[in-house]
Design an enzyme around this catalytic site. Structure first.
Site, PDB file in Angstrom:
ATOM      1  N   CYS A 210     -98.071   8.221  84.266  1.00  0.00           N
ATOM      2  CA  CYS A 210     -96.908   8.048  85.096  1.00  0.00           C
ATOM      3  C   CYS A 210     -97.033   6.529  86.058  1.00  0.00           C
ATOM      4  CB  CYS A 210     -96.904   9.277  86.249  1.00  0.00           C
ATOM      5  SG  CYS A 210     -98.391   9.539  86.851  1.00  0.00           S
TER       6      CYS A 210
ATOM      7  N   GLY B  81     -89.518  19.011  88.230  1.00  0.00           N
ATOM      8  CA  GLY B  81     -89.718  18.975  89.643  1.00  0.00           C
ATOM      9  C   GLY B  81     -88.427  19.377  90.286  1.00  0.00           C
TER      10      GLY B  81
ATOM     11  N   GLY C  91     -95.283  16.326  86.169  1.00  0.00           N
ATOM     12  CA  GLY C  91     -94.646  16.168  85.266  1.00  0.00           C
ATOM     13  C   GLY C  91     -93.540  15.686  85.496  1.00  0.00           C
ATOM     14  N   SER C  92     -92.568  15.847  84.629  1.00  0.00           N
ATOM     15  CA  SER C  92     -91.062  15.054  84.863  1.00  0.00           C
ATOM     16  C   SER C  92     -90.316  15.494  85.996  1.00  0.00           C
ATOM     17  CB  SER C  92     -90.141  15.604  83.550  1.00  0.00           C
ATOM     18  OG  SER C  92     -89.965  16.978  83.668  1.00  0.00           O
TER      19      SER C  92
ATOM     20  N   GLU D  59     -95.964  15.725  91.874  1.00  0.00           N
ATOM     21  CA  GLU D  59     -96.177  14.386  91.227  1.00  0.00           C
ATOM     22  C   GLU D  59     -95.432  14.245  90.080  1.00  0.00           C
ATOM     23  OE1 GLU D  59     -98.367  12.321  92.628  1.00  0.00           O
ATOM     24  OE2 GLU D  59     -99.520  13.395  93.720  1.00  0.00           O
TER      25      GLU D  59
HETATM   26  C1  UN1 Z   1    -100.816  10.126  85.744  1.00  0.00           C
HETATM   27  O1  UN1 Z   1    -100.113   9.395  84.777  1.00  0.00           O
HETATM   28  O2  UN1 Z   1    -100.389  11.274  85.776  1.00  0.00           O
HETATM   29  O3  UN1 Z   1    -103.607   5.659  88.223  1.00  0.00           O
HETATM   30  C2  UN1 Z   1    -101.944  10.012  86.694  1.00  0.00           C
HETATM   31  C3  UN1 Z   1    -103.884   5.936  87.261  1.00  0.00           C
HETATM   32  C4  UN1 Z   1    -104.622   7.142  86.903  1.00  0.00           C
HETATM   33  C5  UN1 Z   1    -103.903   8.372  87.131  1.00  0.00           C
HETATM   34  C6  UN1 Z   1    -102.611   8.585  86.525  1.00  0.00           C
HETATM   35  N1  UN1 Z   1    -105.729   7.123  87.750  1.00  0.00           N
HETATM   36  O4  UN1 Z   1    -103.304   5.450  86.284  1.00  0.00           O
END
Ligand code: UN1
Length: 507
Positions: free
Chosen positions: A297, A246, A241-242, A263
Site C-alpha cells: 500500500c 473501507g 484493504g481497499s 488502513e
Molecule cells: C502495506 O502495504 O499494507 O511501510 C503495509 C511499508 C511496510 C508496511 C506496508 N512496513 O512498506
C-alpha cells in the site's frame, strides 16, 4: 523462466506449517477455501471456511478471555508478547517460506516481513510498561485530575494478502499488551501463514499461562468479515484493504458506535528536485516502485520530477528496471515475484491501455513474462503528459507514472491532487525544499519522507494515512491509544466540595 512445480510448493507449505506446530484441523479434503500459490497459480491445500456461527462463537470466546485478560497487569501481558516474539524468531524462515508461497514475495522481503513482526513484539513488550496516562492540574483545591487507559475489548483484525503477517502483528502485539483480545480474519488469499501464526501465538499463550482465547482465527472471504464487523461485542475493527472495503466497513461499524481503524489504499508519490542525489534517489525509487511487485500500500506509483532532470532520471530508472529479474520468488537474484493473480495482471494491463490513450509513453516494462503458470510482469515506467484519471487511481501493480514540474509549489499541488494520503517523499539536498515538503502546507500524507522512498516504514513510527486512506494509525508511537479506552478521573481528597467553574449550587 524456471518456476517450481505446485507439488514441491505444497510440500514446502506442509513442512513449514508442521514446523510451526499448526494442527491439521483446518485443511480438509473437500474444503471450499482454496489456499493457492501465486508462484504457479496451483492449489496448496483446501480449507474449510468458518461458518457464521463459528465467527460469533470465536468473538464470544475472545470476549470471555478479555474479561480475564484485562485484569492481568500490563507488564505481565507483555510476557505473552515476549514469548510470541521468541517463537517468531525461532520460526522466522518457516514463516517467510509461507509468506513467499502465499503472497509471492521474494525471500529477502518475506524475511523482512517476519522481522517486522519480531520488531513490533519487542516494541509492544516495552510499551507494556509505558501505557502512560496524564496528570492535569485541577482547578479545585484538594483535587487530583488524572486519566487512566483501560483495555478496550475484542479487536477484529481484518488483514490483506500483501502483508499477510506484519499487519496482523502490528495490531495483535499491541492489542494484547493493551489488555484486548483478538479475532483475526486474514485475507482469503493467505490462510496458511495465518494458521501458522495462530499456532505460534497459541503456543506462546500456553507457555506463559495466558488464556488461549486471547486470539481466535476465522477463515473465509467477505461474509466472514461482515459477521465480525456487525458483531456488537467487537469493540474495534482494524481493517486493512481497499478503499471499497473501507467504505463498507466504516459506516457499518459507525452504525453501532463501534470503533474503526482503517488502513486503505495509497497513491504514493515522490518529488525529485534538481538538487537530488540521483544515485541515491534512483535506488530509493526502484525499491519503492518495483519491490513487492508494486503490491504494497506504500508502493511508489507517481514520480514528480523537475523538468530539468526528468530525462536523466527516467534514463537511470529505466536502466535499473531493465536489470530487475522477475520470476521464482524463492530463487536468488529474483527481485520481482509474481502478481497475486490474474485480476492484478488484468488491472495492470488495463491501466497501461488507459495511460497510452491519455498520451502516456511506456518507457520500459509492463509486459507479461512468459510462464505456464502464475502471473509475472515486468515493472512499468510510464511518462505521462499530465496527471490524468488513471494516474490518480491506485492500481495495485508495478506501474510508475512520471510527471514533471517547474516550481515546488506546482509539485506539491500535483502530489496532493489524489484521493489517497498514505505515503510520500522528496529527494532533495536543499533544506528549504525538504522542510517545505514536510510543512503543514506540504505533503498531505500520514507518512512524509526525505531522501528515502515511500515504502518500507519502520515499526517505531505511527503507520497510516489521511483522506481515502482512512485516517487510522497502527504500529508505533502512540498508536496504542486506539486499542484502549480513556477514563478521566477526578479525586477529591479534601473535606470540601467546591464545584468546577466556581458554580454555587444551594448553600
Ligand atoms: C502495506 O502495504 O499494507 O511501510 C503495509 C511499508 C511496510 C508496511 C506496508 N512496513 O512498506
Amino acid at each position: 523462466m524456471i518456476i517450481p512445480d505446485t507439488d514441491s510448493l505444497r510440500d514446502r507449505a506442509a513442512a513449514a506449517l508442521a514446523a510451526c506446530g499448526a494442527r491439521d484441523d483446518h485443511p480438509t479434503a473437500d474444503g471450499t477455501l482454496i489456499a493457492r500459490s501465486p508462484i504457479t497459480g496451483g492449489t496448496l491445500c483446501l480449507l474449510t471456511p468458518s461458518e457464521p456461527e463459528q465467527v460469533t462463537a470465536a468473538v464470544a470466546d475472545a470476549h470471555d478471555a478479555f474479561l480475564r485478560w484485562r485484569t492481568v497487569p500490563a507488564p505481565r501481558r507483555g510476557a505473552l508478547v515476549r514469548r510470541l516474539g521468541e517463537l517468531l524468531t525461532e520460526h522466522k524462515s518457516d514463516l517467510a517460506t509461507l509468506v513467499t508461497l502465499e503472497a509471492g514475495k521474494i525471500t529477502a522481503e518475506a524475511l523482512g516481513e517476519v522481522q517486522e513482526m519480531i520488531d513490533v513484539c519487542e516494541f509492544a513488550v516495552g510499551l507494556s510498561r509505558q501505557l502512560y496516562g496524564r496528570t492535569m492540574p485541577s482547578e479545585r483545591p484538594g483535587h487530583r485530575l488524572t486519566e487512566t487507559w483501560h483495555p478496550l475489548g475484542v479487536v477484529a483484525v481484518i488483514s490483506a494478502f500483501n502483508f499477510p503477517v506484519a499487519v496482523w502483528s502490528w495490531n495483535t502485539a499491541i492489542a494484547l499488551v493493551c489488555g484486548d483480545t483478538v479475532v483475526w480474519k486474514p485475507s482469503e488469499l493467505t490462510p496458511l501463514t495465518a494458521i501458522a501464526c495462530d499456532a505460534l501465538l497459541r503456543r506462546a499463550a500456553e507457555d506463559v499461562g495466558a488464556p488461549t482465547g486471547v486470539h481466535r482465527l476465522v477463515l473465509g472471504a467477505g461474509p466472514v468479515g461482515e459477521r465480525l464487523v456487525d458483531d456488537p461485542t467487537v469493540a474495534l475493527v482494524s481493517a486493512t484493504g481497499s478503499v471499497r472495503m473501507g467504505r463498507e466497513v466504516g459506516p457499518r461499524v459507525a452504525q453501532r458506535f463501534g470503533r474503526c481503524l482503517l488502513e486503505l489504499g495509497g497513491n504514493n508519490a515522490a518529488v525529485v528536485a534538481p538538487s537530488a542525489d540521483l544515485d541515491l534517489a534512483v535506488r530509493g525509487i526502484v525499491f519503492s516502485a518495483a519491490g513487492t511487485a508494486g503490491q504494497r500500500c506504500t508502493s511508489l506509483r507517481r514520480l514528480i520530477v523537475h523538468s530539468s532532470i526528468a530525462d536523466e532520471v527516467v534514463k537511470r530508472v529505466a536502466s535499473a528496471y531493465r536489470q530487475l529479474r522477475a520470476g521464482d520468488p524463492f530463487a536468488e537474484g529474483t527481485l520481482v515475484g509474481p502478481l497475486i493473480g490474474e485480476r492484478a495482471w488484468d488491472a495492470m494491463s488495463a491501466a497501461l491501455v488507459r495511460a497510452r490513450a491519455d498520451g502516456g509513453t511506456v518507457v520500459c516494462g509492463g509486459e507479461r513474462v512468459e510462464s505456464d503458470s502464475g502471473h509475472y510482469a515486468t515493472p512499468a515506467l510510464v511518462r505521462m503528459p499530465a496527471q490524468t484519471s488513471v494516474v490518480r487511481e491506485e492500481t495495485f501493480a508495478p506501474i510508475l507514472y512520471v510527471l514533471t514540474y517547474e516550481t515546488l509549489g506546482e509539485a506539491i499541488t500535483l502530489h496532493n491532487e489524489v484521493p489517497h494520503g498514505l505515503s510520500s517523499s522528496i529527494f532533495t539536498t536543499d533544506q528549504r525544499e525538504a522542510e517545505r515538503f514536510l510543512a503543514s502546507d506540504g505533503s498531505d500524507c500520514g507518512i512524509a519522507n526525505v531522501n528515502i522512498g515511500t515504502s518500507g516504514a519502520e515499526i517505531g513510527g505511527a503507520f497510516g494515512g489521511e483522506k481515502e486512506t482512512g485516517g487510522g494509525r497502527e504500529s508505533g508511537s502512540d498508536s496504542w491509544k486506539a486499542y484502549m479506552r480513556r477514563a478521566t478521573n477526578t479525586v477529591n481528597y479534601s473535606d470540601q466540595l467546591p464545584l468546577a467553574q466556581g458554580v454555587r449550587f444551594g448553600r
